[in-house]
Design a protein around this motif. Structure first.
Motif, PDB file in Angstrom:
ATOM      1  N   UNK A  79      32.498  43.950  37.231  1.00 26.34           N
ATOM      2  CA  UNK A  79      31.498  42.528  37.030  1.00 26.34           C
ATOM      3  C   UNK A  79      30.478  42.130  38.606  1.00 26.34           C
ATOM      4  N   UNK A  80      29.563  43.114  38.767  1.00 24.75           N
ATOM      5  CA  UNK A  80      29.007  43.399  40.137  1.00 24.75           C
ATOM      6  C   UNK A  80      28.150  41.700  41.205  1.00 24.75           C
ATOM      7  N   UNK A  81      28.638  41.136  40.263  1.00 23.16           N
ATOM      8  CA  UNK A  81      27.620  39.848  40.932  1.00 23.16           C
ATOM      9  C   UNK A  81      26.613  40.160  40.644  1.00 23.16           C
ATOM     10  N   UNK A 110      25.040  42.831  38.777  1.00 25.20           N
ATOM     11  CA  UNK A 110      25.126  42.027  37.040  1.00 25.20           C
ATOM     12  C   UNK A 110      26.392  43.526  37.088  1.00 25.20           C
ATOM     13  N   UNK A 111      26.073  44.038  35.094  1.00 24.99           N
ATOM     14  CA  UNK A 111      26.864  44.613  34.559  1.00 24.99           C
ATOM     15  C   UNK A 111      27.608  46.435  35.433  1.00 24.99           C
ATOM     16  N   UNK A 112      28.241  46.686  35.736  1.00 21.56           N
ATOM     17  CA  UNK A 112      28.899  47.689  36.082  1.00 21.56           C
ATOM     18  C   UNK A 112      29.157  48.935  35.645  1.00 21.56           C
ATOM     19  N   UNK A 113      29.182  47.843  34.217  1.00 21.14           N
ATOM     20  CA  UNK A 113      29.267  49.598  33.263  1.00 21.14           C
ATOM     21  C   UNK A 113      27.943  50.444  33.255  1.00 21.14           C
ATOM     22  N   UNK A 114      26.388  49.701  33.108  1.00 19.12           N
ATOM     23  CA  UNK A 114      25.221  50.370  33.334  1.00 19.12           C
ATOM     24  C   UNK A 114      25.404  51.469  34.365  1.00 19.12           C
ATOM     25  N   UNK A 115      26.047  51.043  35.573  1.00 18.49           N
ATOM     26  CA  UNK A 115      26.500  53.118  36.687  1.00 18.49           C
ATOM     27  C   UNK A 115      27.130  53.417  36.148  1.00 18.49           C
ATOM     28  N   UNK A 162      38.143  42.589  33.457  1.00 16.99           N
ATOM     29  CA  UNK A 162      38.575  42.508  32.243  1.00 16.99           C
ATOM     30  C   UNK A 162      39.464  43.131  30.667  1.00 16.99           C
ATOM     31  N   UNK A 163      40.526  42.536  30.123  1.00 18.21           N
ATOM     32  CA  UNK A 163      41.260  43.012  29.537  1.00 18.21           C
ATOM     33  C   UNK A 163      40.432  43.203  27.570  1.00 18.21           C
ATOM     34  N   UNK A 219      43.696  47.550  35.401  1.00 13.90           N
ATOM     35  CA  UNK A 219      43.680  46.039  34.909  1.00 13.90           C
ATOM     36  C   UNK A 219      43.636  45.969  36.648  1.00 13.90           C
ATOM     37  N   UNK A 220      42.450  44.803  36.735  1.00 15.96           N
ATOM     38  CA  UNK A 220      42.935  45.046  39.044  1.00 15.96           C
ATOM     39  C   UNK A 220      44.890  44.668  39.086  1.00 15.96           C
TER      40      UNK A 220
END
Length: 185
Positions: free
Chosen positions: A24-26, A29-34, A51-52, A70-71
């Motif tokens: 979650x990069x605010x 958007x979605x950090x998955x794309x990076x 996210x779990x 996990x954070x």
């Protein structure tokens, strides 16, 4: 919103060996794309996330992430992971990797099945579902569509049957779960 490409360029200019990234990069958007562009540039990516969702973790692996944490993980675990990567050591067991990839695969199959159900809806049913996702009532939808509430209720029943759910809330949840795009706003 921010520019994912600009964010990526800023990271790559630093020439890091390892990047810790959140999903979650605010505004970005979605950090998955990076993950894929970073790994293709030779950067080891470690995802540290709230996210779990194991399916989402598996997706990160598919894009090339080396490890998901996990954070809530102790800082020492995160630092140990970075140290192991820098030393060229493995950071994930093959069993853990296989389990996460399996969770990702199951999630994709489920997403495809749910998307296929949504594709069964007629144009009018998609509109009605779109209104429901915006929190509109049957009465609101009837007024907006110049039809009777009974007509809208019939359309809602058809939507619930096609989506194989028992409530309007579940239909809206399913639509959100697969990232369905509403034809109304």
């Amino acid at each position: 919103g921010g520019s994912t490409q600009g964010y990526l360029s800023s990271i790559l200019r630093l020439r890091p060996n390892v990047v810790l990234i959140d999903l979650d990069l605010g505004v970005f958007g979605d950090g998955t794309r990076l993950i894929a562009p970073l790994t293709q540039a030779g950067v080891a990516v470690v995802v540290v996330t709230a996210s779990t969702d194991r399916g989402r973790w598996g997706e990160c692996l598919r894009y090339g992430a080396r490890k998901m944490l996990a954070k809530t993980s102790p800082l020492n675990d995160i630092l140990a992971t970075v140290r192991r990567i820098n030393e060229g050591l493995p950071v994930m067991s093959s069993d853990e990797r296989a389990g996460l990839l399996d969770a990702w695969h199951k999630r994709r199959v489920e997403q495809r099945e749910l998307t296929a159900r949504l594709e069964l809806l007629t144009a009018r049913e998609r509109e009605v579902l779109g209104h429901l996702t915006l929190g509109r009532t049957v009465r609101d939808i009837a007024v907006l569509g110049f039809v009777s509430e009974a007509t809208v209720r019939t359309q809602v029943k058809s939507i619930l049957a096609k989506l194989d759910v028992s409530s309007q809330l579940a239909a809206v949840g399913l639509a959100h779960h697969v990232g369905w795009r509403s034809p109304v706003n």
